[in-house]
Design a protein around this motif. Structure first.
Motif, short mmCIF file in Angstrom:
data_model
loop_
_atom_site.label_atom_id
_atom_site.label_comp_id
_atom_site.label_asym_id
_atom_site.label_seq_id
_atom_site.Cartn_x
_atom_site.Cartn_y
_atom_site.Cartn_z
N LEU A 143 0.82 -1.20 0.00
CA LEU A 143 0.00 0.00 0.00
C LEU A 143 0.86 1.27 0.00
O LEU A 143 0.44 2.31 -0.52
CB LEU A 143 -0.94 0.01 1.21
CG LEU A 143 -2.00 -1.10 1.23
CD1 LEU A 143 -2.85 -1.01 2.49
CD2 LEU A 143 -2.90 -1.04 -0.02
N LYS A 144 2.06 1.16 0.56
CA LYS A 144 2.99 2.31 0.58
C LYS A 144 3.92 2.33 -0.62
O LYS A 144 4.78 3.22 -0.73
CB LYS A 144 3.82 2.26 1.87
CG LYS A 144 3.01 2.44 3.14
CD LYS A 144 3.90 2.27 4.36
CE LYS A 144 3.11 2.42 5.66
NZ LYS A 144 3.97 2.17 6.85
N ASP A 145 3.79 1.35 -1.53
CA ASP A 145 4.64 1.23 -2.71
C ASP A 145 6.11 1.10 -2.33
O ASP A 145 6.99 1.66 -2.97
CB ASP A 145 4.45 2.44 -3.64
CG ASP A 145 4.99 2.18 -5.04
OD1 ASP A 145 5.07 1.00 -5.44
OD2 ASP A 145 5.36 3.16 -5.72
N GLU A 146 6.37 0.33 -1.27
CA GLU A 146 7.74 0.08 -0.83
C GLU A 146 8.20 -1.28 -1.35
O GLU A 146 7.44 -2.25 -1.33
CB GLU A 146 7.82 0.08 0.70
CG GLU A 146 7.47 1.42 1.34
CD GLU A 146 7.44 1.34 2.86
OE1 GLU A 146 7.32 2.40 3.50
OE2 GLU A 146 7.49 0.21 3.40
N THR A 147 9.45 -1.36 -1.81
CA THR A 147 10.01 -2.63 -2.26
C THR A 147 11.38 -2.84 -1.62
O THR A 147 12.10 -1.86 -1.36
CB THR A 147 10.18 -2.66 -3.79
OG1 THR A 147 11.02 -1.56 -4.19
CG2 THR A 147 8.85 -2.54 -4.49
N PRO A 148 11.76 -4.08 -1.35
CA PRO A 148 13.12 -4.34 -0.83
C PRO A 148 14.16 -3.92 -1.85
O PRO A 148 13.95 -4.06 -3.06
CB PRO A 148 13.13 -5.86 -0.61
CG PRO A 148 11.70 -6.27 -0.62
CD PRO A 148 10.98 -5.31 -1.49
N LYS A 149 15.27 -3.42 -1.38
CA LYS A 149 16.35 -2.98 -2.26
C LYS A 149 17.31 -4.13 -2.54
O LYS A 149 17.76 -4.82 -1.64
CB LYS A 149 17.11 -1.80 -1.65
CG LYS A 149 16.26 -0.56 -1.43
CD LYS A 149 15.68 -0.03 -2.75
CE LYS A 149 14.85 1.22 -2.52
NZ LYS A 149 14.21 1.68 -3.77
N GLY A 150 17.64 -4.32 -3.81
CA GLY A 150 18.60 -5.33 -4.21
C GLY A 150 20.02 -4.81 -4.18
O GLY A 150 20.26 -3.63 -3.94
N PHE A 151 20.99 -5.67 -4.45
CA PHE A 151 22.41 -5.29 -4.43
C PHE A 151 22.74 -4.18 -5.44
O PHE A 151 23.64 -3.38 -5.22
CB PHE A 151 23.28 -6.51 -4.75
CG PHE A 151 23.30 -7.54 -3.67
CD1 PHE A 151 22.96 -7.22 -2.36
CD2 PHE A 151 23.66 -8.85 -3.95
CE1 PHE A 151 22.99 -8.17 -1.36
CE2 PHE A 151 23.68 -9.82 -2.96
CZ PHE A 151 23.33 -9.48 -1.66
N PHE A 152 22.00 -4.16 -6.55
CA PHE A 152 22.37 -3.26 -7.63
C PHE A 152 21.60 -1.94 -7.59
O PHE A 152 21.68 -1.15 -8.51
CB PHE A 152 22.13 -3.94 -8.98
CG PHE A 152 22.85 -5.25 -9.10
CD1 PHE A 152 24.25 -5.27 -9.19
CD2 PHE A 152 22.18 -6.46 -9.09
CE1 PHE A 152 24.95 -6.47 -9.27
CE2 PHE A 152 22.87 -7.66 -9.19
CZ PHE A 152 24.24 -7.67 -9.27
N GLU A 153 20.84 -1.73 -6.49
CA GLU A 153 20.09 -0.49 -6.37
C GLU A 153 20.75 0.41 -5.34
O GLU A 153 21.18 -0.04 -4.29
CB GLU A 153 18.64 -0.78 -5.95
CG GLU A 153 17.88 -1.62 -6.97
CD GLU A 153 16.49 -1.96 -6.49
OE1 GLU A 153 15.59 -1.11 -6.63
OE2 GLU A 153 16.30 -3.06 -5.94
N GLN A 154 20.83 1.69 -5.65
CA GLN A 154 21.41 2.66 -4.74
C GLN A 154 20.34 3.22 -3.81
O GLN A 154 19.20 3.38 -4.18
CB GLN A 154 22.05 3.82 -5.55
CG GLN A 154 23.14 3.33 -6.49
CD GLN A 154 24.30 2.70 -5.75
OE1 GLN A 154 24.69 3.19 -4.68
NE2 GLN A 154 24.85 1.63 -6.29
#
Length: 286
Positions: free
Chosen positions: A275-286
């Motif tokens: 609902l908050k449009d949050e996603t886990p960050k991967g290794f290749f994301e800053q």
């Protein structure tokens, strides 16, 4: 989206343990019914759509948990809980139109939707038929086609009868505005089970984000849920420089259909980030 004997059996055990103090309720005039609903919490609005043979009480802890961060509108469908039954088939299309009319009646222009089982099917039809009214859809345990049910459930449908539900009559009558209408209500619910449907075209045209929640022992075949996710644009590989799909899929382990709604901590762990449009960050994301 299981709606009859399997689910109703779970209510005998679940209803007393899930009962809780409820906020004050009200009624809205909706398509010839006095639809019962309750409002709780503050924040962005979300409409909660219960499963078949369920009411606000038997939805359990998910409603107060959602109310910690949202303004929750929980309603009871035609013939369910404190909403009166009317001489009209109970279909997913009718349920969806009822939700749209309810939102108009209470002044909700647009809201997120959380639906479980039959309520998830109604939420999907609401998104197809009234797309401007839905921000994000959380659909727990549903199918986009009647072919998606487990074979053992499909085999049981022709055997359904009023006698199968006799042990649940007293509970229904304790809330129903017309306690004498149980037989007619069950006839409508059995007719819903016999309804064949295929919403593939409507699903493929959806533009809203959808969080699909299923279980590894659900009434829906697991492969069918994956197919539904792919129709919504899911199933790509991440970490390849393209954005993740707007829609999401969650599979609860060691969980049956009727146990999904009791896994509230797991559910909230999926629902709130969506609902908050949050996603886990991967290794290749800053």
């Amino acid at each position: 989206m299981l709606r009859t004997v399997i689910f109703a059996a779970g209510l005998v055990v679940a209803a007393p343990s899930l009962a809780q103090s409820e906020p004050a309720g009200d009624y809205a005039e909706v398509n010839g019914m006095r639809m019962y609903y309750e409002v709780s919490g503050e924040g962005e609005p979300i409409v909660v759509l219960p499963g078949a043979h369920m009411n606000i009480i038997t939805m359990g802890r998910i409603i107060p948990l959602l109310a910690e961060a949202h303004k929750v509108y929980a309603l009871e469908f035609q013939g369910h809980g404190r909403t009166n039954d009317i001489d009209r088939p109970i279909t997913y299309e009718n349920l969806a139109d009822d939700v749209a009319a309810f939102m108009d009646a209470v002044g909700l222009e647009r809201a997120d939707i959380f639906g479980y089982s039959m309520g998830a099917g109604a939420g999907l039809q609401l998104s197809i038929r009234h797309p401007d009214k839905v921000g994000r859809l959380v659909a727990a345990s549903m199918s986009y086609s009647s072919e998606g049910w487990q074979p053992v459930f499909q085999e049981m449908i022709p055997q359904m009868s009023l006698e199968m539900f006799a042990q649940f009559e007293e509970q229904w009558k304790s809330l129903a505005p017309n306690p004498d209408g149980y037989e007619a209500f069950i006839d409508r619910m059995i007719a819903l089970e016999h309804e064949e449907f295929d919403w593939q075209e409507g699903v493929a045209a959806l533009e809203i984000p959808v969080l699909l929640i299923t279980s590894d022992a659900d009434v829906t075949v697991l492969e069918h849920s994956v197919e539904l996710f792919r129709l919504l644009g899911g199933g790509i590989m991440g970490d390849m420089g393209q954005p993740l799909p707007k829609s999401r899929l969650a599979v609860l382990p060691a969980t049956s259909h009727t146990a999904i709604i009791t896994q509230t901590d797991l559910l909230m762990g999926f629902i709130e980030p969506f609902l908050k449009d949050e996603t886990p960050k991967g290794f290749f994301e800053q």
